[in-house]
Design a protein around this motif. Structure first.
Motif, PDB file in Angstrom:
ATOM      1  N   PRO A  47      43.390  27.765  63.203  1.00 27.91           N
ATOM      2  CA  PRO A  47      44.101  26.607  62.649  1.00 27.91           C
ATOM      3  C   PRO A  47      43.916  25.375  63.537  1.00 27.91           C
ATOM      4  N   ALA A  48      44.222  24.210  62.989  1.00 27.90           N
ATOM      5  CA  ALA A  48      44.116  22.965  63.752  1.00 27.90           C
ATOM      6  C   ALA A  48      45.111  22.942  64.906  1.00 27.90           C
ATOM      7  N   ALA A  49      46.294  23.521  64.694  1.00 24.09           N
ATOM      8  CA  ALA A  49      47.332  23.549  65.733  1.00 24.09           C
ATOM      9  C   ALA A  49      47.825  24.981  65.919  1.00 24.09           C
ATOM     10  N   GLY A  66      37.733  25.420  57.985  1.00 21.47           N
ATOM     11  CA  GLY A  66      37.672  24.768  59.284  1.00 21.47           C
ATOM     12  C   GLY A  66      36.357  25.006  59.976  1.00 21.47           C
ATOM     13  N   THR A  67      36.336  24.755  61.295  1.00 20.34           N
ATOM     14  CA  THR A  67      35.108  24.908  62.062  1.00 20.34           C
ATOM     15  C   THR A  67      35.217  26.001  63.123  1.00 20.34           C
ATOM     16  N   ASP A 121      32.975  23.420  55.819  1.00 20.24           N
ATOM     17  CA  ASP A 121      34.089  23.197  56.733  1.00 20.24           C
ATOM     18  C   ASP A 121      35.354  22.701  56.021  1.00 20.24           C
TER      19      ASP A 121
END
Length: 159
Positions: A47-49, A66-67, A121
């Motif tokens: 996750p981003a966070a 995502g990446t 992505d």
């Protein structure tokens, strides 16, 4: 509801996220949880966070795009239900980093044997190509047994 119009004489090849060969997969060393968007037979991403859990709980939520690729989400009996491919938020995931798995080739794709398995992505959508373009991630998995869009194919990663 009408009567059945045809009967298949062969067993189903497999379903997305199902192992081709039992006992030969390699999994992530950490147990991850679905954020409610992860489907069986797709890829999981960091996750981003990060999420903070209780002090002694070593896990993390993962997402469907995502990446930060983590691995391929295996289908399990306790996970995705019969009416949905999506694992509910907080459901434990089995994520493979090596092995052979069945995958239903998405519409609009051409899964050619030897091609790389690519994800977009922004959406996590799966496609197949000789190499990844900008905005895409090469998953490290390849098409072992190809076919056409909608076919159940085999993807492999043996590192």
């Amino acid at each position: 509801m009408g009567l059945q119009k045809s009967v298949g004489t062969s067993p189903a090849i497999g379903v997305s996220g199902q192992k081709v060969v039992l006992g030969q997969s390699v999994y992530t060393t950490m147990n991850y949880l679905s954020d409610g968007t992860v489907k069986a037979g797709t890829f999981a991403f960091a996750p981003a966070a990060a999420t903070t859990f209780a002090e002694n709980l070593k896990t993390e939520y993962v997402t469907n795009k995502g990446t930060g690729l983590i691995g391929f989400v295996e289908r399990t009996f306790t996970g995705a239900g019969a009416s949905s491919e999506t694992y509910a938020q907080g459901e434990a995931l089995t994520i493979a980093i090596r092995g052979d798995y069945y995958l239903k080739a998405p519409a609009g794709t051409t899964p050619t044997a030897g091609y790389k398995v690519i994800t977009t992505d922004a959406t996590g959508a799966i496609s197949f190509a000789a190499s990844a373009s900008t905005g895409e991630t090469d998953t490290g998995w390849t098409v072992t047994t190809g076919g056409s869009a909608g076919d159940v194919i085999v993807i492999s990663n043996h590192g």
